[in-house]
Design a protein around this motif. Structure first.
Motif: not given
Length: 242
Positions: A51-56
């Motif tokens: 989820r963090a990578l998708e946000l970035l």
């Protein structure tokens, strides 16, 4: 009563990765560590890392390249272009523009706004709602939301129009710095009060531009929902193909 709410784990992880991009630990053009490596390095679950990578990726810090992995793009470029709704929402001088401040209130945070600000669903936020008019006709309804702690010791809760713009006011009062904006555009039917303020007949949709204003770490400071009557809008953009 003011209170501090910790951002979700995936938001905090995204902020940490952003900081490493900023300080050169993850230089532009290089691959970020794999999901397994991030799980081990930060002691977080795989869904949190994903989820963090998708946000970035969504916000322009990273990109996926087929056969190569996830690549660092660096700080998202700030596009200087007239008509950017996010810049207008942040820098509009309420005391100088045609229109009126229609509401200032502490309200339950809307779901989309809660996600952007990293707040729980039942949190309260300060809302300032301003109706922009041209030649006596409503053309834009801007609802801006601020975390309770950020609104303290400012004039945001005042029912008077704010001179100089929200960005300048907050940067001066809270010693913070707005760095970049993410805009998300969607279409929906307006709520009854929104339709009434915009003078829309039943069934006419609006374009919603969700403006997420962040500091350099990626922490959202303010979220504005800019509503535009869809029957009066035409979106156009010109860009180069790399």
């Amino acid at each position: 009563m003011a209170y501090e709410v910790a951002a979700p784990k995936y938001v905090r992880l995204a902020q940490t990765i952003q900081s490493r991009i900023e300080d050169g630990t993850y230089p532009p053009g290089t691959r970020v560590p794999s999901e397994n490596q991030l799980v081990q390095a930060f002691g977080m679950s795989r869904p949190t890392v994903v989820r963090a990578l998708e946000l970035l990726k969504r916000d322009g810090w990273l990109e996926s390249r087929q056969g190569y992995g996830t690549i660092v793009r660096g700080r998202p470029e700030v596009v200087e272009q007239r008509g950017r709704r996010g810049r207008e929402a942040l820098e509009r001088d309420e005391s100088q523009i045609a229109g009126r401040l229609v509401e200032v209130a502490e309200v339950p945070v809307p779901v989309r706004v809660a996600s952007a600000l990293g707040l729980p669903k039942r949190a309260k936020v300060l809302m300032r709602r301003f109706l922009v008019e041209e030649d006596g006709e409503a053309v834009e309804l801007v609802s801006s939301y601020f975390p309770a702690g950020l609104a303290e010791d400012t004039e945001l809760a005042s029912a008077e129009t704010l001179a100089g713009g929200v960005r300048a006011h907050l940067e001066a009062r809270k010693k913070i710095r707005f760095d970049h904006v993410t805009e998300r555009v969607s279409a929906r039917l307006p709520e009854a009060d929104e339709a009434g303020l915009l003078g829309l007949p039943d069934g006419v949709p609006v374009l919603s531009v969700l403006v997420i204003a962040c500091d350099a770490s990626g922490q959202a400071l303010q979220v504005s929902d800019v509503l535009l009557p869809a029957d009066r809008q035409e979106l156009e953009d010109t860009y180069r193909l790399g």
